[in-house]
Design a protein around this motif. Structure first.
Motif, mmCIF file in Angstrom:
data_model
loop_
_atom_site.group_PDB
_atom_site.id
_atom_site.type_symbol
_atom_site.label_atom_id
_atom_site.label_comp_id
_atom_site.label_asym_id
_atom_site.label_seq_id
_atom_site.Cartn_x
_atom_site.Cartn_y
_atom_site.Cartn_z
ATOM 1 N N UNK A 176 -9.169 28.393 57.360
ATOM 2 C CA UNK A 176 -8.283 28.432 58.512
ATOM 3 C C UNK A 176 -8.396 27.145 59.311
ATOM 4 N N UNK A 177 -7.278 26.764 59.949
ATOM 5 C CA UNK A 177 -7.254 25.534 60.741
ATOM 6 C C UNK A 177 -6.919 25.888 62.178
ATOM 7 N N UNK A 178 -7.797 25.549 63.089
ATOM 8 C CA UNK A 178 -7.485 25.626 64.517
ATOM 9 C C UNK A 178 -7.278 24.193 64.995
ATOM 10 N N UNK A 179 -6.065 23.863 65.417
ATOM 11 C CA UNK A 179 -5.818 22.534 65.968
ATOM 12 C C UNK A 179 -6.520 22.427 67.325
ATOM 13 N N UNK A 180 -6.548 21.234 67.905
ATOM 14 C CA UNK A 180 -7.319 21.070 69.143
ATOM 15 C C UNK A 180 -6.896 22.028 70.258
ATOM 16 N N UNK A 181 -7.898 22.450 71.020
ATOM 17 C CA UNK A 181 -7.688 23.181 72.271
ATOM 18 C C UNK A 181 -7.051 24.553 72.089
#
Lengths: 364, 364, 364
Positions: C176-181
């Motif tokens: 999974x990818x959580x982009x910044x903030x």
């Protein structure tokens, strides 16, 4: 009410008027109060200004408010000054006579805004994480906990607020301000003199999916968003607004565009110069909007449309077709007391049949 | 389903009822199950509660659900208990008889929410950047990577979440909670017992521009926003909501106002006490809303309006005129199957002519 | 226009087609240009592709654009290739003949997206604050200034962007990818292969209050939100979207759901598999939406509704009742030039009376 300037820093009226640009002032009429050239510590509304502040009146219909203001100085239209000159006793406040009082107000406000700001100290906060390959002008300010990716460039006098994150290859021009916690995805480009408020996200993926029969029934395959976002010069973007990167081409915001809070602009959109977009408006993908348009708050515009120059759309309108002609466009269902709404809304589903019945009656 | 308390920390029913405030309970009737005073590890809906949980029923129409619940205890109205008392065999679950079961539920939920929370340890995380001139009560918690500007004041027992940014001169009262990544621009003031969720931005510039003829055709000159935002006591603000600072005067949110997620409140607005605003609503600049109003989700309210006290606006309504009388107001275009919508919507553009034709027919 | 790959890394056409999955290609027809097997450095639209790029045409109505494209290769439908084969002189560009050009485009775009990405280097940035009790797979990347709470688990190959905050007990699956903030409140669970964009807030409190007579007139008592948010596999969530935690039960987003920017999903909602929700839509609490639905941008859906499977709602529609049957539903007030809108909107408040008058005329 804004904080007043320390009296030691507050200008007298004549100094203040010399400091703002523009030759807007026709004359200055002293009030009957103590000071012919009062010290001005701030700018206030007629209702709330203190005796240390300047205020303004843009229309004769607010004349009644003048009698009650405590402001030491008021910016007035020539026709208002004509009336004030005949008042007995003479008004206590000084008047600055001016044909464009709102514009003079704006410029004086700009003067006070700059005077209010703490001294600007360039430098990179020690807690910021800046990739060594980034090119940062020495006059730039980078705040605490900001993150700047590889190969970014940031032009002279720009300020990057606390907690901002700039992905790789981001370009920011000169004299731009990013307030805290702005996120720019990789490759986004911002011009000069931009003002970008907190929570803005530029360059997240556009919403692009295609049904993929190799997946399970109904599943969506992602279409990568390979374009970027290009922001011109003199653009302002309000808090928590999002502008998505293009799928193949770029999403383009032209010079002078002003965007309010919580606006959503989809991938591949193009917004023409000096167009203003009010809060909570949403523009779906690939729509082109012309120059000098105004888009009202909470307006929704479908995708793949073309809106010409000088089009003005009222707040809350849904635009589902191209607009070629300049003008004002509206589409808001009228609100009413709830029971009245119920009675009338029930007829909306019968409109087509009512039209037919009227036709039938006309034929009789 | 919420996490259950560790059995070692879970109270028995009689302890739990003593711990919640208010004298709401009429009587407690033991169930036919094993424990006369069961241990309560959590609170669940009738459908999903486990045998360690208490549940509630607010209306006789949900009586069928009672038969299936696994909850060890259920909060019931007196009229429901009358029926249960006659059931053969007797219900397995204990009953707490109460005239206001929803309120008792709310208070028990508050008890479990506090029991669930990890022990509160005040202090400033070493990664936070706090200006030495800020006045922080020793009981305050400041999380990782938070930033606190010059001359801020934070009252006793308040918590500033990870990554929050407080500009200069921000004031926060006592017992307020800022969840992670809240941004308060300079000078914003928040009262006591506030709950502000992640992504909220308070005090960004209002959307103020004036055409400036000294610039290129159509260009906008910025009007600095010199006011601030004042938040009263007991206010809750949902995730990613934005409230802009005033142009000259302040934007004011009164005591007890509850604001949901992604709401937008423009500059100079005033919201009266105990008004509740649901998600995605937008209120344009300088509008005043009275006390004890409810504003439905995705409602848009134009600028410079006055809405009185005790006004209730349905979701999705566009308000484009003042509302003086208390009551409920609605303005939603009825949805329909798409082809039916097309047929009827086509007639909307002919309504004026249809009215004329009906008049003509009436004259015949 | 996306950045082109370095020529040294760019594949030739035959290599590229072997690299994308699927057996979609029927045949490859060389163009009359220089290279039989051209090197492909990127993917562009017909209008903007350079000579190093591949493009595509999905419909014969865009045939005119083909004549002007500079792309070295174009993906075409078989019926378009039939026409091109007869063109004199022969087209300069190579053609990839394919019955599903949009799908092949999507897959080639995926290839270029992965080729573009910088090499993935797992590890925890030294500025991140990770609780020692968190279980982080060694292949995970955690960016600068991220915060990970107690007992979190993060699966293999997942990426946590700069400045993300994960509360206690958050679970994130693999890849999974959580982009910044991104902010995840305590206890939120996210599945495998999620893509969550910047500014997303999952698990903030739902909007739950009850009038509490023990407080002052009109005051609201808070109902703690004890549930959480559960996100399935293969879900994408756009920038600044918010999904609230459940009051008692959980808010559930099923596998394959795609959510655009600035969407709001209230507490206790359940969204079925593969449903797509466009930007700025809002779904009020406790509403259940079926599988494979599409919800248009800026659509508002009231609380406590049930929407079945395969329902498609046009943008800007307000849904205030259950929808059982699959199909397309719309409810948009038609926009018009402002004065025309005024004329017709004035009649909306008379619809009920007009219906009566038509009935009366019919009886005559």
């Amino acid at each position: 009410m804004p904080v007043l300037l320390d009296p030691a820093r507050a200008p007298v009226l004549s100094e203040l008027l010399r400091a703002v640009p523009g030759g807007l002032v026709q004359s200055v009429v002293p009030g009957s109060g103590l000071h012919a050239d009062p010290r001005i510590a701030g700018l206030g509304s007629l209702a709330h200004a203190s005796e240390q502040e300047i205020s303004f009146i843009v229309h004769p219909k607010y004349l009644d408010h003048l009698a009650l203001t405590r402001a030491c100085t008021v910016i007035v239209l020539p026709e208002i000054e004509e009336k004030l000159a005949q008042t007995v006793p003479a008004p206590r406040f000084a008047r600055v006579v001016c044909k464009h009082p709102y514009l003079l107000y704006a410029r004086i406000a700009q003067w006070f805004e700059w005077a209010r700001r703490p001294a600007y100290e360039p430098g990179i906060h020690p807690s910021a994480i800046v990739d060594p390959s980034a090119q940062i002008d020495p006059s730039v300010l980078i705040g605490p906990h900001a993150v700047v990716g590889a190969r970014c460039t940031i032009g002279a006098m720009s300020q990057i607020g606390a907690g901002c994150v700039l992905g790789d290859d981001v370009e920011i021009g000169a004299s731009s301000i990013l307030y805290p916690k702005v996120t720019l995805y990789y490759g986004v480009r911002v011009g000069d003199r931009a003002i970008i408020h907190s929570g803005v996200v530029l360059g997240a993926d556009g919403f692009g999916f295609a049904p993929d029969p190799s997946l399970s029934k109904g599943a969506w395959g992602k279409i990568p968003q390979l374009g970027t976002v290009i922001i011109g010069h003199d653009v302002e973007i309000g808090a928590n607004t999002t502008i998505d990167r293009g799928a193949l081409d770029n999403t383009i915001i032209s010079d002078g565009v002003k965007i309010d809070n919580q606006v959503m602009i989809g991938h591949n959109c193009q917004i023409g110069a000096h167009t203003a977009i009010a809060a909570c408006a949403g523009i779906a993908g690939s729509t082109k909007i012309g120059s000098r348009c105004t888009i009202g708050g909470m307006t929704g515009i479908s995708g793949h449309l073309v809106i010409g120059d000088d089009v003005h759309i009222s707040g809350g309108t849904g635009i589902i077709a191209n607009i070629e002609q300049p003008g004002r466009y509206t589409g808001v269902y009228p609100f009413a007391e709830h029971k009245e709404w119920q009675r009338n809304a029930a007829v909306v589903s019968q409109l087509s049949s009512i039209r037919k019945r009227v036709r039938a009656l006309e034929r009789d």
